[in-house]
Write a protein that holds these residues in place. Structure first.
Motif, PDB file in Angstrom:
ATOM      1  N   ILE A  11       1.170  -1.257  -0.018  1.00 37.55           N
ATOM      2  CA  ILE A  11      -0.156   0.138  -0.104  1.00 37.55           C
ATOM      3  C   ILE A  11       0.768   1.460   0.011  1.00 37.55           C
ATOM      4  N   TYR A  55      -0.521   4.857  -1.408  1.00 34.54           N
ATOM      5  CA  TYR A  55      -1.389   5.234  -0.541  1.00 34.54           C
ATOM      6  C   TYR A  55      -0.554   6.068   0.639  1.00 34.54           C
ATOM      7  N   SER A  88      -7.659   4.118  -2.458  1.00 33.62           N
ATOM      8  CA  SER A  88      -6.909   3.978  -0.674  1.00 33.62           C
ATOM      9  C   SER A  88      -8.593   3.803   0.164  1.00 33.62           C
TER      10      SER A  88
END
Length: 140
Positions: free
Chosen positions: A22, A25, A69
């Motif tokens: 991630i 994000y 996100s």
């Protein structure tokens, strides 16, 4: 030697238990560890005395909000709220993922997920994490 944050990698389990990168994000990770201290000072002492106890960690990750996100974090928060998740895996590589780079691992509970807007800023998201069972420091 100083390491630039642009190398940082953050991975978190999806609500289905798949460890997912991630990093795109995120623009901030905080993962402090705190040691619980118990006072053991006795009468007649001239200085306080302490006994080290358990470690504890409350982390935070955040970044600019996007639909992607939100599509990642909202189902995780919903699963915690529904009681269908006990924890998710976190992998944090502050210096990247090259062989011998430092890696911090742990199981975390998503305490909150929030989206915020400010007139002078982009829309942002943030998530507070509670580490359960401690953190492990190793390398890639």
């Amino acid at each position: 030697m100083a390491i630039h944050s642009k190398e940082t990698v953050v991975k978190l389990d999806t609500s289905g238990g798949v460890l997912t990168d991630i990093s795109t994000y995120c623009n901030k990770v905080e993962l402090p560890q705190e040691l619980d201290l118990k006072e053991v000072t006795v009468f007649g002492s001239s200085s306080r005395q302490w006994l080290a106890g358990y470690t504890d960690s409350d982390g935070k990750i955040s970044g600019p909000w996007t639909r992607a996100s939100d599509a990642f974090f909202a189902p995780i928060m919903a699963a915690f709220e529904a009681g269908t998740l006990a924890s998710v895996s976190l992998e944090y590589g502050p210096e990247g993922t090259t062989a011998s780079d430092r890696k911090i691992l742990g199981e975390v509970i998503l305490k909150n997920y929030q989206v915020s807007s400010d007139i002078d800023s982009p829309v942002m998201w943030s998530a507070d994490l509670k580490v359960t069972g401690g953190l492990t420091r190793t390398t890639y």
